[in-house]
Design a protein around this motif. Structure first.
Motif, PDB file in Angstrom:
ATOM      1  N   LEU A 498      -4.406  22.562 -12.904  1.00  0.00           N
ATOM      2  CA  LEU A 498      -4.282  23.055 -14.460  1.00  0.00           C
ATOM      3  C   LEU A 498      -4.822  21.794 -15.337  1.00  0.00           C
ATOM      4  O   LEU A 498      -4.868  22.190 -16.386  1.00  0.00           O
ATOM      5  CB  LEU A 498      -2.781  23.060 -14.582  1.00  0.00           C
ATOM      6  N   ALA A 499      -4.884  20.726 -14.892  1.00  0.00           N
ATOM      7  CA  ALA A 499      -5.374  19.584 -15.831  1.00  0.00           C
ATOM      8  C   ALA A 499      -7.083  19.630 -16.034  1.00  0.00           C
ATOM      9  O   ALA A 499      -7.777  19.640 -15.002  1.00  0.00           O
ATOM     10  CB  ALA A 499      -5.188  18.316 -15.220  1.00  0.00           C
ATOM     11  N   PRO A 500      -7.151  19.421 -17.062  1.00  0.00           N
ATOM     12  CA  PRO A 500      -8.870  19.246 -17.315  1.00  0.00           C
ATOM     13  C   PRO A 500      -9.271  17.858 -16.886  1.00  0.00           C
ATOM     14  O   PRO A 500      -8.726  16.957 -17.014  1.00  0.00           O
ATOM     15  CB  PRO A 500      -8.837  19.231 -18.939  1.00  0.00           C
ATOM     16  N   PRO A 501     -10.173  17.856 -16.054  1.00  0.00           N
ATOM     17  CA  PRO A 501     -11.008  16.801 -15.651  1.00  0.00           C
ATOM     18  C   PRO A 501     -11.470  15.874 -16.796  1.00  0.00           C
ATOM     19  O   PRO A 501     -12.030  16.579 -17.680  1.00  0.00           O
ATOM     20  CB  PRO A 501     -11.966  17.230 -14.445  1.00  0.00           C
ATOM     21  N   PRO A 502     -11.530  14.705 -16.394  1.00  0.00           N
ATOM     22  CA  PRO A 502     -12.083  13.617 -17.196  1.00  0.00           C
ATOM     23  C   PRO A 502     -13.827  13.742 -17.362  1.00  0.00           C
ATOM     24  O   PRO A 502     -14.265  14.305 -16.478  1.00  0.00           O
ATOM     25  CB  PRO A 502     -11.813  12.157 -16.904  1.00  0.00           C
ATOM     26  N   GLU A 503     -14.485  13.236 -18.314  1.00  0.00           N
ATOM     27  CA  GLU A 503     -15.750  13.027 -18.429  1.00  0.00           C
ATOM     28  C   GLU A 503     -16.449  12.171 -17.406  1.00  0.00           C
ATOM     29  O   GLU A 503     -15.795  11.038 -17.513  1.00  0.00           O
ATOM     30  CB  GLU A 503     -16.349  13.032 -19.791  1.00  0.00           C
ATOM     31  N   LEU A 504     -17.289  12.356 -16.400  1.00  0.00           N
ATOM     32  CA  LEU A 504     -17.629  11.386 -15.544  1.00  0.00           C
ATOM     33  C   LEU A 504     -18.693  10.605 -15.968  1.00  0.00           C
ATOM     34  O   LEU A 504     -19.457  10.975 -16.825  1.00  0.00           O
ATOM     35  CB  LEU A 504     -18.160  12.105 -14.107  1.00  0.00           C
ATOM     36  N   PRO A 505     -18.464   9.181 -15.603  1.00  0.00           N
ATOM     37  CA  PRO A 505     -19.550   7.913 -16.345  1.00  0.00           C
ATOM     38  C   PRO A 505     -20.869   8.505 -15.476  1.00  0.00           C
ATOM     39  O   PRO A 505     -21.021   8.924 -14.467  1.00  0.00           O
ATOM     40  CB  PRO A 505     -18.999   6.727 -15.908  1.00  0.00           C
ATOM     41  N   THR A 506     -21.886   7.935 -16.180  1.00  0.00           N
ATOM     42  CA  THR A 506     -23.165   7.889 -15.384  1.00  0.00           C
ATOM     43  C   THR A 506     -23.398   7.021 -14.172  1.00  0.00           C
ATOM     44  O   THR A 506     -22.716   5.889 -14.476  1.00  0.00           O
ATOM     45  CB  THR A 506     -24.382   7.993 -16.175  1.00  0.00           C
ATOM     46  N   SER A 525      -5.550  13.670 -15.244  1.00  0.00           N
ATOM     47  CA  SER A 525      -5.533  14.576 -14.278  1.00  0.00           C
ATOM     48  C   SER A 525      -5.374  14.242 -12.808  1.00  0.00           C
ATOM     49  O   SER A 525      -5.173  14.866 -11.875  1.00  0.00           O
ATOM     50  CB  SER A 525      -6.867  15.403 -14.256  1.00  0.00           C
ATOM     51  N   THR A 526      -5.244  13.046 -12.599  1.00  0.00           N
ATOM     52  CA  THR A 526      -5.004  12.417 -11.130  1.00  0.00           C
ATOM     53  C   THR A 526      -3.752  12.397 -10.616  1.00  0.00           C
ATOM     54  O   THR A 526      -2.827  11.936 -11.351  1.00  0.00           O
ATOM     55  CB  THR A 526      -5.439  11.053 -10.920  1.00  0.00           C
ATOM     56  N   ARG A 527      -3.460  12.840  -9.599  1.00  0.00           N
ATOM     57  CA  ARG A 527      -1.944  12.819  -8.944  1.00  0.00           C
ATOM     58  C   ARG A 527      -1.940  11.935  -7.769  1.00  0.00           C
ATOM     59  O   ARG A 527      -2.670  12.037  -6.893  1.00  0.00           O
ATOM     60  CB  ARG A 527      -1.349  14.235  -8.424  1.00  0.00           C
ATOM     61  N   LEU A 528      -1.303  10.810  -7.689  1.00  0.00           N
ATOM     62  CA  LEU A 528      -0.786   9.995  -6.484  1.00  0.00           C
ATOM     63  C   LEU A 528       0.465  10.605  -5.872  1.00  0.00           C
ATOM     64  O   LEU A 528       1.507  10.914  -6.511  1.00  0.00           O
ATOM     65  CB  LEU A 528      -0.494   8.693  -7.032  1.00  0.00           C
ATOM     66  N   ALA A 529       0.542  10.766  -4.560  1.00  0.00           N
ATOM     67  CA  ALA A 529       1.643  11.313  -3.849  1.00  0.00           C
ATOM     68  C   ALA A 529       1.765  10.377  -2.296  1.00  0.00           C
ATOM     69  O   ALA A 529       0.675   9.978  -1.942  1.00  0.00           O
ATOM     70  CB  ALA A 529       1.335  12.680  -3.551  1.00  0.00           C
ATOM     71  N   ARG A 530       3.135  10.143  -1.915  1.00  0.00           N
ATOM     72  CA  ARG A 530       3.355   9.835  -0.853  1.00  0.00           C
ATOM     73  C   ARG A 530       3.977  10.778   0.142  1.00  0.00           C
ATOM     74  O   ARG A 530       4.589  11.565  -0.418  1.00  0.00           O
ATOM     75  CB  ARG A 530       4.524   8.533  -0.977  1.00  0.00           C
ATOM     76  N   PHE A 531       3.793  10.584   1.507  1.00  0.00           N
ATOM     77  CA  PHE A 531       3.992  11.734   2.217  1.00  0.00           C
ATOM     78  C   PHE A 531       4.540  10.922   3.632  1.00  0.00           C
ATOM     79  O   PHE A 531       4.353   9.839   4.006  1.00  0.00           O
ATOM     80  CB  PHE A 531       2.924  12.424   2.797  1.00  0.00           C
ATOM     81  N   SER A 532       5.462  11.749   4.311  1.00  0.00           N
ATOM     82  CA  SER A 532       6.158  11.366   5.479  1.00  0.00           C
ATOM     83  C   SER A 532       5.067  11.349   6.585  1.00  0.00           C
ATOM     84  O   SER A 532       5.254  10.738   7.633  1.00  0.00           O
ATOM     85  CB  SER A 532       7.399  12.022   5.795  1.00  0.00           C
ATOM     86  N   TYR A 533       4.199  12.489   6.617  1.00  0.00           N
ATOM     87  CA  TYR A 533       3.418  12.737   7.582  1.00  0.00           C
ATOM     88  C   TYR A 533       1.839  12.482   6.820  1.00  0.00           C
ATOM     89  O   TYR A 533       1.506  12.241   6.002  1.00  0.00           O
ATOM     90  CB  TYR A 533       3.403  14.228   8.326  1.00  0.00           C
ATOM     91  N   GLU A 534       0.915  12.183   8.098  1.00  0.00           N
ATOM     92  CA  GLU A 534      -0.513  12.146   7.485  1.00  0.00           C
ATOM     93  C   GLU A 534      -0.875  13.533   6.914  1.00  0.00           C
ATOM     94  O   GLU A 534      -0.833  14.528   7.495  1.00  0.00           O
ATOM     95  CB  GLU A 534      -1.493  11.871   8.699  1.00  0.00           C
ATOM     96  N   ILE A 535      -1.249  13.265   5.802  1.00  0.00           N
ATOM     97  CA  ILE A 535      -1.374  14.553   4.961  1.00  0.00           C
ATOM     98  C   ILE A 535      -2.557  15.481   5.274  1.00  0.00           C
ATOM     99  O   ILE A 535      -2.490  16.498   5.368  1.00  0.00           O
ATOM    100  CB  ILE A 535      -1.532  14.217   3.401  1.00  0.00           C
ATOM    101  N   THR A 536      -3.470  14.674   5.761  1.00  0.00           N
ATOM    102  CA  THR A 536      -4.825  15.582   6.491  1.00  0.00           C
ATOM    103  C   THR A 536      -4.377  16.325   7.450  1.00  0.00           C
ATOM    104  O   THR A 536      -4.892  17.348   7.814  1.00  0.00           O
ATOM    105  CB  THR A 536      -6.073  14.603   6.690  1.00  0.00           C
ATOM    106  N   ASP A 537      -3.393  15.811   8.377  1.00  0.00           N
ATOM    107  CA  ASP A 537      -2.950  16.722   9.609  1.00  0.00           C
ATOM    108  C   ASP A 537      -2.135  17.926   8.993  1.00  0.00           C
ATOM    109  O   ASP A 537      -2.395  18.945   9.649  1.00  0.00           O
ATOM    110  CB  ASP A 537      -2.088  15.691  10.546  1.00  0.00           C
ATOM    111  N   LEU A 538      -1.561  17.790   7.978  1.00  0.00           N
ATOM    112  CA  LEU A 538      -0.723  18.900   7.496  1.00  0.00           C
ATOM    113  C   LEU A 538      -1.787  19.909   6.980  1.00  0.00           C
ATOM    114  O   LEU A 538      -1.667  21.064   7.081  1.00  0.00           O
ATOM    115  CB  LEU A 538       0.269  18.349   6.660  1.00  0.00           C
ATOM    116  N   LEU A 539      -2.539  19.542   6.184  1.00  0.00           N
ATOM    117  CA  LEU A 539      -3.737  20.457   5.780  1.00  0.00           C
ATOM    118  C   LEU A 539      -4.402  21.325   6.719  1.00  0.00           C
ATOM    119  O   LEU A 539      -4.666  22.570   6.573  1.00  0.00           O
ATOM    120  CB  LEU A 539      -4.519  19.686   4.601  1.00  0.00           C
TER     121      LEU A 539
END
Length: 624
Positions: A498-506, A525-539
């Motif tokens: 839902l967050a608008p992304p920032p303008e990227l630098p060149t 727009s960036t979110r930082l999150a801690r997880f109990s499991y390896e998040i890539t495994d869950l995805l």
């Protein structure tokens, strides 16, 4: 002569657009001589605006006549404004139209202070009445109007407009200024092919009249040229004509991929091609399920085949289209147990959201005509909500309302579609049982189950707290960490989406930059999150059962950054050190100071931060 057409909206929203009044003004322009003598002004208000303030704004235009668009949500407010107008200008002509006036003309005239009403489609009657008022002739007797004659209702019928294209477009004629609104209402048809007994749209006749594809094409061009962000399509039978619907969807895909469209569709007319076309544009669909009991729906003239419904909705899920359902509790013959079964049926199909309402016994509908015989107790005035039936007593209606509120908060507002069924599976509870328990838990916490009273972060916190409670209560506490990981990930994913992304630098601006000497901060727009499991495994595990996930993977803390880039959301699993680096970027001190405090390698940290800046994860304040 001056006429003000007033619209009172429930709340500020992209749907708070005076489309009906704009159609009236547009149609008046078809009579050039009359339009030269009559000035029509549109006024918009909110329900929360005091009546005297609204009346003062209307009177500032010095109108000779004032008209109101009446709906369930604004009947009382319109009446109060009309009373203020009458008190300040006793001789002013006041009239009303819209669904509420059409459905209950006698009640509206008796209590609303209006001189007359416009019934049904308003364009032709409005032009006729305006001509009479401009000429000083009596307005009574105009086709398509109603009035009181010695306290009794009198009216003259009218035929609906046969060719809708003869009504000028409020967009193309410049009456609606799109920049004033966060979205627009877009009417593609009028009428309905069905005869559901509870609906305002059913007036004893069936049939749909549609604006031509040439008109649709021109208005779509208008929406694109004016960068309208979202559009609510007013067509309750949009996909009944499958060929036309697919043509319009292809037009949108080609020319308006950036606009978010909202459609109402019928499930029985979905096919695989149509599902893919919906998935190929930015849109959400609303499907009127109402109940999952074929017998209940048959009693209100709706046909329902549960197996066919599942198959059609499966096409939407396969294609990736976003959709939700409407549910009504309290239909004739319905019960609390039946409503719970309908809720279970609906949630098993992975809707993005559910809109749940008590039955409204609307005046002028076939259901209202037999309400007394069927034992349907309901409020006598808007919103005409059902209070009890022989099979759905008042205490059960309150339980259903609490359950609906719990679903709104936990599932719909909680954006739980991706994980809900998997997370509750090991609890050995049906979705309705789970949500009922959540509603009871909220009540014990003293929290009112109203979605508008809670923000997204508060709902996320409630989800986590209740899951901790019920997983302990059901003795599956060991599965809680993976459940919370899924909840947390999808909360952050939705926030990033839902967050608008920032303008990227060149690349050039970053190439020679000593980023450690710059003030760097995390992008909003960036979110930082801690997880109990390896998040890539869950995805990668997808929608697997929690027990299966716990059997396949061991707890292993992980750290991730979730962020938008272009039209996608990216998830990067990070080393804890780089996670702490991003977390420490407060936008006040140099990035190098944070790196030194964490005792990180300067070279490695600089390379990571340049990657983060290029991706839009962080922003560099002093970047040239």
């Amino acid at each position: 002569m001056k006429v003000v057409l007033a619209a009172i909206h429930p709340v500020p929203s992209p749907q708070a657009v005076p489309l009906a009044n704009a159609f009236l003004k547009a149609y008046l322009g078809t009579d050039e001589e009359l339009a030269a003598r009559v000035a029509v002004t549109l006024c918009d208000f909110l329900r929360s605006t005091p009546a005297d303030v609204c009346a003062a704004e209307i009177l500032a235009h010095e109108p000779d006549a004032v008209g109101f668009s009446l709906y369930l949500w604004n009947t009382e407010e319109s009446g109060r404004i009309a009373a203020e107008l009458r008190r300040n200008r006793p001789g002013i002509t006041i009239f009303a139209g819209g669904p509420q006036a059409t459905a209950d003309p006698l009640g509206t005239l008796t209590g609303g202070g209006y001189d007359f009403l416009i019934l049904g489609e308003g364009e032709v009657p409005f032009l006729e009445v305006t001509a009479r008022l401009a000429d000083g002739r009596p307005f009574r007797g105009a086709p398509g109007t109603a009035w009181l004659d010695d306290g009794k209702l009198a009216s003259r019928p009218q035929k609906p407009v046969a060719l809708l294209d003869t009504i000028p477009s409020p967009f193309l004629s410049g009456i609606i200024e799109p920049g004033r609104y966060g979205g627009l209402l877009w009417q593609l048809s009028r009428g309905c092919d069905f005869a559901c007994e509870y609906c305002f749209d059913y007036k004893g006749t069936k049939g749909v009249r549609r604006f031509s594809l040439e008109r649709v094409d021109a208005e779509l061009d208008f929406l694109v040229r004016h960068n309208v962000p979202q559009v609510f399509v007013l067509d309750s039978t949009f996909n009944v004509d499958a060929k036309r619907a697919k043509t319009i969807l292809r037009m949108i895909r080609k020319r308006a991929p950036h606009i978010h469209f909202h459609f109402e569709v019928r499930s029985e007319f979905l096919d695989r091609e149509m599902a893919r076309l919906f998935a190929g544009i930015t849109c959400s669909l609303q499907i009127g399920l109402q109940s999952a009991d074929p017998a209940i729906l048959k009693g209100i003239r709706r046909h329902f085949d549960p197996d066919d419904f599942r198959k059609r909705v499966a096409l939407l899920n396969e294609s990736g289209a976003v959709f939700g359902f409407d549910l009504i509790y309290g239909l004739p013959g319905d019960s609390l147990a039946g409503f719970r079964q309908s809720l279970d049926f609906a949630l098993a199909l992975y809707p993005n959201h559910l809109d749940i309402f008590p039955l409204a016994v609307l005046p002028g509908t076939p259901l209202a005509a037999r309400a007394a015989q069927a034992g349907l107790d309901h409020l006598p005035a808007p919103p005409y909500a059902l209070t009890a039936t022989p099979t759905f007593p008042a205490p059960d209606m309150k339980r259903a309302a609490r359950l609906a509120g719990a679903c709104d908060i936990f599932y719909s507002r909680g954006k739980a579609v991706a994980w809900f069924n998997g997370v509750i599976a090991p609890l050995s509870l049906t979705p309705a049982e789970f949500l009922d328990a959540f509603g009871g838990w909220l009540a014990r916490q003293g929290i009112e189950a109203r979605e508008e009273a809670l923000g997204d972060e508060a709902i996320w916190s409630l989800q986590r707290s209740f899951l901790a409670h019920i997983f302990a209560d059901r003795r599956v506490r060991r599965l809680l960490p993976v459940a919370l990981d899924l909840v947390d990930y999808h909360y952050h994913y939705a926030a990033a989406l839902l967050a608008p992304p920032p303008e990227l630098p060149t690349d050039r601006s970053l190439a020679g930059l000593n980023i450690l000497d710059q003030v760097v901060c995390l992008a909003p727009s960036t979110r930082l999150a801690r997880f109990s499991y390896e998040i890539t495994d869950l995805l990668e595990a997808g929608n697997a059962d929690l027990r299966e996930i716990c059997a396949c993977f061991s707890p292993s803390p992980s750290w991730a950054v979730i962020y938008p880039r272009g039209n996608d959301i990216f998830t990067e699993s990070l080393l804890e050190s780089y996670f702490l680096l991003l977390e420490g970027l407060d936008g006040c001190c140099r990035a190098g100071d944070v790196v030194a405090r964490l005792a990180l390698s300067g070279e490695g940290a600089a390379e990571f931060l340049k990657f983060a800046a290029a991706e839009g994860i962080v922003t560099v304040r002093n970047c040239p």
